[in-house]
Design an enzyme around this catalytic site. Structure first.
Site, mmCIF file in Angstrom:
data_model
loop_
_atom_site.group_PDB
_atom_site.id
_atom_site.type_symbol
_atom_site.label_atom_id
_atom_site.label_comp_id
_atom_site.label_asym_id
_atom_site.label_seq_id
_atom_site.Cartn_x
_atom_site.Cartn_y
_atom_site.Cartn_z
ATOM 1 N N GLY A 1 53.088 17.716 32.180
ATOM 2 C CA GLY A 1 53.363 19.146 32.250
ATOM 3 C C GLY A 1 52.549 19.892 33.291
ATOM 4 C CG HIS A 2 48.533 21.010 35.016
ATOM 5 N ND1 HIS A 2 47.731 20.736 36.099
ATOM 6 C CD2 HIS A 2 48.329 22.317 34.740
ATOM 7 C CE1 HIS A 2 47.053 21.817 36.447
ATOM 8 N NE2 HIS A 2 47.396 22.785 35.630
ATOM 9 C CG PHE A 3 51.951 21.876 38.068
ATOM 10 C CD1 PHE A 3 52.163 22.892 37.145
ATOM 11 C CD2 PHE A 3 50.775 21.875 38.802
ATOM 12 C CE1 PHE A 3 51.231 23.914 36.995
ATOM 13 C CE2 PHE A 3 49.837 22.888 38.643
ATOM 14 C CZ PHE A 3 50.056 23.907 37.744
ATOM 15 C CB VAL B 1 47.394 19.304 40.219
ATOM 16 C CG1 VAL B 1 45.974 19.765 40.491
ATOM 17 C CG2 VAL B 1 48.211 19.316 41.499
#
EC number: 4.2.1.59
Length: 155
Positions: free
Chosen positions: A57-59, A64
């Site tokens: 989810g990041h990203f 990252v």
């Protein structure tokens, strides 16, 4: 400095790290210690892989490592420095708590495939408060830095 010039004791392996830090997957963010000098400095390694759960989810399109987790990995290196420096006095029934992070700066993104070199330097201990300068490096590039304060309490 290399490990042999910094310490005459065996460097902590992952089992020793897990004995000293209460964190477990997915929050254990230090894989090994490569240098240690009692009450001075510790250098740890975090291997960053695409399998880290936060990358989903990041990203998704440009993974990252979240800055807060870079700070957490530096704080864990500080915790290992405190525990290894005072292991005889503390025994095994203590936990280190993060008290403050000041002057946090992020200089470059940390991506899958990077190896974070976590450098923790003890500045002073005063009234039970451990004060550190911490840095996270990827190769020769500074990724993040911060002043970190912790306290050690009975578990």
């Amino acid at each position: 400095m290399n490990a042999s010039t910094e310490t005459s004791i065996a460097l902590p392996d992952i089992n020793d790290i897990m004995r000293n830090l209460p964190h477990r997957y997915p929050m254990l963010l230090i894989d090994r210690v490569v240098a240690f000098s009692k009450r001075e400095r510790l250098v740890g390694i975090k291997n960053v892989t695409i399998n880290e759960p936060y990358f989903a989810g990041h990203f998704p399109q440009k993974p990252v490592m979240p800055g807060v987790l870079i700070l957490e990995s530096m704080a864990q290196a500080c915790g290992m420095l405190a525990f290894k420096s005072e292991q005889e006095e503390l025994g095994g029934n203590h936990i280190i708590y993060l008290v403050a992070i000041d002057k946090a700066r992020f200089k470059r993104p940390v991506e899958p495939g990077d190896q974070l070199r976590l450098e923790a330097s003890l500045k002073r201990v005063m009234r039970g408060l451990w004060m550190f300068q911490a840095q996270a490096w990827v190769g020769d590039a500074l990724a993040a830095e911060a002043e970190i304060r912790c306290t050690v309490k009975e578990a």
